[in-house]
Structures are given as structure tokens and as C-alpha cells.
Design a protein around this motif. Structure first.
Motif, short mmCIF file in Angstrom:
data_model
loop_
_atom_site.label_atom_id
_atom_site.label_comp_id
_atom_site.label_asym_id
_atom_site.label_seq_id
_atom_site.Cartn_x
_atom_site.Cartn_y
_atom_site.Cartn_z
N PRO A 41 0.86 -1.18 0.00
CA PRO A 41 0.00 0.00 0.00
C PRO A 41 0.90 1.24 0.00
O PRO A 41 1.98 1.23 0.59
CB PRO A 41 -0.77 -0.10 1.32
CG PRO A 41 -0.62 -1.51 1.77
CD PRO A 41 0.68 -2.00 1.20
N MET A 42 0.43 2.30 -0.66
CA MET A 42 1.21 3.54 -0.73
C MET A 42 0.51 4.64 0.06
O MET A 42 -0.69 4.83 -0.08
CB MET A 42 1.37 3.99 -2.19
CG MET A 42 2.18 5.27 -2.36
SD MET A 42 2.35 5.77 -4.10
CE MET A 42 3.54 4.55 -4.66
N VAL A 43 1.29 5.34 0.86
CA VAL A 43 0.82 6.52 1.58
C VAL A 43 1.61 7.71 1.04
O VAL A 43 2.84 7.74 1.12
CB VAL A 43 1.04 6.39 3.11
CG1 VAL A 43 0.62 7.67 3.82
CG2 VAL A 43 0.31 5.17 3.66
N VAL A 44 0.90 8.68 0.48
CA VAL A 44 1.53 9.91 0.03
C VAL A 44 1.34 10.93 1.15
O VAL A 44 0.22 11.28 1.50
CB VAL A 44 0.91 10.41 -1.29
CG1 VAL A 44 1.52 11.74 -1.71
CG2 VAL A 44 1.08 9.36 -2.39
N ALA A 45 2.46 11.36 1.74
CA ALA A 45 2.44 12.25 2.90
C ALA A 45 2.98 13.61 2.48
O ALA A 45 4.15 13.73 2.11
CB ALA A 45 3.28 11.66 4.03
N VAL A 46 2.13 14.64 2.53
CA VAL A 46 2.45 15.95 1.97
C VAL A 46 2.77 16.93 3.10
O VAL A 46 1.90 17.26 3.91
CB VAL A 46 1.26 16.46 1.11
CG1 VAL A 46 1.66 17.73 0.36
CG2 VAL A 46 0.80 15.38 0.12
N HIS A 47 4.01 17.38 3.12
CA HIS A 47 4.45 18.27 4.20
C HIS A 47 3.83 19.66 4.08
O HIS A 47 3.29 20.05 3.04
CB HIS A 47 5.98 18.35 4.25
CG HIS A 47 6.62 19.05 3.09
ND1 HIS A 47 6.59 20.41 2.92
CD2 HIS A 47 7.32 18.57 2.04
CE1 HIS A 47 7.25 20.75 1.83
NE2 HIS A 47 7.70 19.63 1.25
N GLY A 48 3.95 20.42 5.15
CA GLY A 48 3.42 21.77 5.19
C GLY A 48 4.44 22.82 4.80
O GLY A 48 5.60 22.51 4.47
N LEU A 49 4.03 24.07 4.84
CA LEU A 49 4.85 25.21 4.46
C LEU A 49 6.08 25.31 5.36
O LEU A 49 5.98 25.30 6.59
CB LEU A 49 4.02 26.50 4.57
CG LEU A 49 4.70 27.80 4.17
CD1 LEU A 49 5.07 27.79 2.69
CD2 LEU A 49 3.79 28.98 4.48
N GLY A 50 7.26 25.38 4.72
CA GLY A 50 8.50 25.53 5.46
C GLY A 50 9.11 24.23 5.94
O GLY A 50 10.17 24.23 6.56
N ASP A 51 8.47 23.11 5.65
CA ASP A 51 8.96 21.80 6.09
C ASP A 51 9.74 21.14 4.96
O ASP A 51 9.83 21.67 3.85
CB ASP A 51 7.79 20.92 6.51
CG ASP A 51 8.19 19.82 7.50
OD1 ASP A 51 9.40 19.65 7.77
OD2 ASP A 51 7.28 19.13 8.00
#
Length: 194
Positions: free
Chosen positions: A17-27
Motif C-alpha cells: 500500500p502507498m501513503v503519500v504524505a504531503v508536508h506543510g509550508l517551510g517543512d
């Protein structure tokens, strides 16, 4: 560009299974992927790097962004998800999650490109109402949305996220009631991770 890690003792070539984890601003992806340290499930975690440099990290769109900025970036991210899924042996459609700007993109991908993901878990994000269709598209598999937000978040206040989730529900999107975390500011807590 994305950082890719496997968890739960899996090997890189396994069908996962794939989890796409999208960071926040400045990370950065390198910092954001640490949220998955100790993740027991066998999975492939894909953490894309936002394209714009921002205060030692990266951002997906300007802090004072327009709905068009968010929509365009969500469409690009959905196309990248399709490409990552083709590149890596993947079981099922990927799950998307993200924090802050990443939460905004998680909402946007689930609403605009539900074909790219199986579910969305936005954290401390919201979406301009102009990006929410008047009704969920019929005849299309829609991605369930399970959003979380801290009640004491002062950077992205919870009120508009509450309204967004209720609007999504009213317009036929499979959004669960907002999971509110009392006393939590603009951060991801252990309870949110779990």
C-alpha cells in the motif's frame, strides 16, 4: 521529486500500500517522514518535496495563495501520484495525508481527482469553497475524507475547516465528521498520528 521509504519490515521491491504524505509550508520531506518512524504496517511512504524554497524548507504555493494556486498544485500532485503508483509495485490506490498546506492539498486531490487516491486524511488544512463542486460527481468512485484539526489552531483556524467538512458532506462527498482535537494548536500530536 519525492523521498520514498518502506515501513513494517517491508523490502523496497514488495507490492505495498502507498501513503503519500504531503508536508506543510517551510517543512522538508526528510523531517516530515519522521512521523512514520516506528510505523508498524508494511507500506511505502512517499513524501514529495514542495517546489518553492521557503525559510529553510519548502512551500507548495504562496502563503497568500489563490484558489487557482491550490487547484493547480493539487492537479500536479495527482499526476505525480499516478506516476509513483506506476513506478512502484503498489497494492490498491494510494492514500493521501498532509499537514497544513499538505492538508489543503489532501482535501483538493480528494475532491478534484478522486481517481488518484483511495482515501484522504487532511490534518490542519482547509480548502477554499470555490474549489468545492456544487455536487459530488455521480458515477465516480469518491475518496473518503477523514479530516483532523486542533481546536486551538491559530494559524489555520478550525472554523473554516468545520464549514468545509459540513459542505462536503452536504454536497454528497464521503467526508466523515471533522475529528476535533481539543487544546491542540497548529501541530500533529501523537493521537493524530495514531
Amino acid at each position: 521529486e519525492a523521498l520514498v521509504r518502506v515501513t513494517g519490515g517491508a523490502a523496497e521491491g514488495d507490492t505495498l500500500p502507498m501513503v503519500v504524505a504531503v508536508h506543510g509550508l517551510g517543512d522538508t520531506p526528510e523531517a516530515f517522514v519522521e512521523l512514520f518512524d516506528g510505523f508498524a504496517a508494511r507500506a511505502r511512504i512517499v513524501v514529495p518535496r514542495a517546489p518553492e524554497p521557503y525559510h529553510g524548507g519548502f512551500g507548495w504555493f504562496p502563503f497568500e495563495s489563490t484558489p487557482d494556486d491550490i487547484g493547480a498544485r493539487a492537479d500536479q500532485l495527482a499526476e505525480a501520484i499516478v506516476a509513483w503508483r506506476a513506478r512502484h509495485p503498489t497494492r490498491g490506490a494510494p492514500v493521501i495525508t498532509g499537514f497544513s498546506q499538505g492538508g489543503m492539498l489532501s482535501f483538493a486531490v480528494a475532491v478534484r481527482r478522486p481517481d488518484a487516491v483511495s482515501a484522504a486524511f487532511p490534518v490542519s488544512g482547509r480548502l477554499p469553497m470555490s474549489l468545492v463542486p456544487a455536487a459530488a460527481p455521480s458515477g465516480t468512485r469518491l475518496a473518503p475524507i477523514r479530516a483532523m484539526h486542533g481546536t486551538e489552531d491559530r494559524l489555520i483556524e478550525i472554523g473554516p475547516t468545520r464549514a468545509l467538512v459540513e459542505t462536503l458532506r452536504a454536497r454528497g462527498f464521503p467526508a466523515e465528521p471533522l475529528r476535533e482535537h481539543p487544546g491542540v494548536a497548529h501541530t500533529i500530536t501523537r493521537a493524530m498520528q495514531d
